[in-house]
Design an enzyme around this catalytic site. Sequence first.
Site, PDB file in Angstrom:
ATOM      1  N   HIS A  99      45.793  51.836  34.482  1.00 39.38           N
ATOM      2  CA  HIS A  99      45.321  51.603  32.345  1.00 39.38           C
ATOM      3  C   HIS A  99      44.069  50.970  32.657  1.00 39.38           C
ATOM      4  CE1 HIS A  99      45.542  48.197  35.866  1.00 39.38           C
ATOM      5  NE2 HIS A  99      44.819  47.120  35.140  1.00 39.38           N
ATOM      6  N   ASP A 100      43.168  50.724  33.533  1.00 37.76           N
ATOM      7  CA  ASP A 100      41.778  50.484  33.707  1.00 37.76           C
ATOM      8  C   ASP A 100      40.691  52.176  33.736  1.00 37.76           C
ATOM      9  OD1 ASP A 100      41.640  48.007  33.424  1.00 37.76           O
ATOM     10  OD2 ASP A 100      41.847  47.693  35.632  1.00 37.76           O
ATOM     11  N   ASP A 121      45.899  41.268  41.156  1.00 41.97           N
ATOM     12  CA  ASP A 121      44.433  41.895  40.411  1.00 41.97           C
ATOM     13  C   ASP A 121      44.116  41.546  40.605  1.00 41.97           C
ATOM     14  OD1 ASP A 121      43.688  43.066  37.589  1.00 41.97           O
ATOM     15  OD2 ASP A 121      43.356  40.555  36.828  1.00 41.97           O
ATOM     16  N   ASP A 159      52.644  42.524  38.139  1.00 43.10           N
ATOM     17  CA  ASP A 159      51.069  42.698  38.572  1.00 43.10           C
ATOM     18  C   ASP A 159      51.187  40.823  38.674  1.00 43.10           C
ATOM     19  OD1 ASP A 159      48.841  43.648  38.410  1.00 43.10           O
ATOM     20  OD2 ASP A 159      49.126  44.775  36.395  1.00 43.10           O
ATOM     21  N   GLU A 182      44.219  44.797  44.474  1.00 45.69           N
ATOM     22  CA  GLU A 182      43.387  45.166  43.949  1.00 45.69           C
ATOM     23  C   GLU A 182      41.872  44.875  43.940  1.00 45.69           C
ATOM     24  OE1 GLU A 182      41.989  46.876  39.394  1.00 45.69           O
ATOM     25  OE2 GLU A 182      42.274  44.635  39.785  1.00 45.69           O
TER      26      GLU A 182
END
Length: 574
Positions: free
Chosen positions: A342-343, A211, A103, A269
Site C-alpha cells: 500500500h506504500d 507497522d 495490521d 515492518e
Amino acid sequence: MAFTVEDAPWWTRATVYQVYPRSFQDSDGDGVGDLRGIASRLDHLEALGVDVVWLSPIYRSPQDDNGYDISDYQDVDPVFGTLEDLDELIGALHARGMKLVMDLVVNHTSDEHPWFVESRSSVDSPKRDWYWWRPPREGMAPGQPGAEPTNWHSFFSGSTWELDEASGEYYLHLFSRKQPDLNWENPEVRQAVYAMMRWWLDRGVDGFRMDVINLISKNTSLPDGPVVAGVWGDGSAHYTDGPRVHEFLQEMHREVFDGREGALLTVGETPGVTLEEARRYTDPARREVDMVFQFEHVGLDHGPGGKFDPRPLRLTDLKATFGRWQAGLADAGWNSLYWDNHDQPRVVSRFGDDGRYRRESAKALATLLHLHRGTPYVYQGEELGMTNAHFTRFDQYRDIESLNHVAQSRALGTATDEQLLAGLAAMSRDNARTPVQWDGSPQAGFTTGTPWLAVNPNHVEVNAAAEQADPASVLHHYRRLIALRHADPVVALGDFTMLLPRDEQVYAFTRTLGDDALLVVVNVSGEDARVDLGDGWPAAADGGWGELVLGTHDGPGEPTVLRPWEARVVRRRG
C-alpha cells in the site's frame, strides 16, 4: 541455524496476500471497500492459493492516514463494518484453510484515541507519560520558530513536533501531527498494548504485521539530527532500531505469543533496518518476530531528491541487494519477499513495462521474486498485473504523503508543478490504492457508487474476469508460482546462489536442496537475451538447461535465448 525440511515452520511454504480494505471490494455502494466486500471475494483468494490474508487497518480511526491513525484498537471503524463482520470473515477464511493477519500499529495512535485525549488534558494527567511530551527549547517561547524540542523532520514533511497551546508543550509525531508517538519506555503502555494483542488472538486472529515496529524505542535524550530539509534534521539515528527495541520485542513475545507460536505469523515492518539488525529481529533463537520487511530494494530507484525524484533501476544494484539479503539470512532469520504494498507504486509500471509488455513483464518480475528464499507477499491487484494510476492532475490524489510533498515543495520552490506531477505519477502511494479491477464495468466491479479514489481507466482491459478467461494471464501465472512453492521443498528451503552478478539484462540464480536444483533465469528487458551461464549451470547435451518446470511464454523458444521479459524455471537432478 537454517531450517530443514523436517523442522521448517509452515510459513516457509506460504504466500501472504495483502488486502487494503478501502480499495478491495465495496458491498454497500458508498464507494469505500469493506469487510463484507472482502468476504464476497474469498473465492478469488482461495483459487489463487494464498495461505494468509493480511488486512491493512480496519480499526476505528479519523482516517487522517487511511486508518494508520487508530482511535480504538478493539473496534472496527463503521466505514468497514462491525466486529461481527470481522468475526464472520475470520470464520470464513479459517473454513477455507486460510489465516488472517491484522495490521498492528503501536508506534503511534490517533490524537483522538482516549489515551492521548487523557494525556493531553493536563500536564499532571496519569497518562501524560504515555506519549512524548517536551517543553520548548530552553530560552524560547512556545510556538516561536525553532522552539521545537528537536529539529527532527517528519516522514510526512515538516517538524515531528506539534505544539499544544493549552499546556505550552510539544508532543512527538514521527508521521502526521494526528499520529502522536506512544512512549514505550512506560511499562503501562507496553502492558496495555500486549493486552490488546492477546484480545485479538483470543478472537481468532492468526498474527500481526507490525507497522514501523523498529521505531518504537527512542534515544530518550532526543538529540538533534543533521539538517537535511531546510531547517529540519534527520533524527532517524535516534529512533530507528533504538536502544531497547529488541528488549521490547522479546518482552512482547513472552507476554503475547508464548505457547501460541506454531500457528501464528509475525512480521515487522522495519524501515531503515540493516541486515545485521534484521538477523537479530528474525533469528528464531531470539524469539522476536518471524520475519521483517526491509526497504533497500524499493529505494534503489530513488534519486537525489528522494522517492519523488525517481531514476531508472540498475539491475546489478537489485542483484547486489537481493543477493546480500539472501546470503545474510541464509543461516539465521528469514526474508520477506515483496514488490508491491500500500506504500509502493505498482511494480509492473516501476520496474517492468506497463505498455507493450505489461503481461510478460508482470509474470517475469513475479517469477524473479517468488523463486527467492523467503515468504512472498502479494499485494491486491498485483496478481492481475495492475499498473500505476497514471493520474494527470493534483486533485486526483488523496494520499497525505503526496499532498504534503506537493505543499512543501511549492512553499520551498524546489520543483515545478510539471516535475511534481511526474514524481507523483511514478511514486505516489495512491498508485497502489486505486480500486481492485474485477471486471470491465464502469467502476471495475468495485462499487455501485462513486469510488473514494478513481478507478484506473485501463480496467476495461486489465481486470480479474479477463485474466481468469486467459490461460496465459498474469493471474494464472501467480497461481502456478504459489502452487510450486507449496509442492517443491527446493523453492521453500533451497540454498540460493546468484549467477551473472554483473549482467544488466539477465537475472539468474540457482536454488539447491540436496541433489535437487532449480535454475531461475529472467530477461529483465524488452530485447532478446542470449544467455551463457558458464560453469554456474552448464548447458545439457541437447543445448538447453534442463527440464522446464515453469515458464512465462508459450512454446519452447531457442534453448539459451530468452525472449523479451521471458522467465524460465528449470530443474536438474543429481
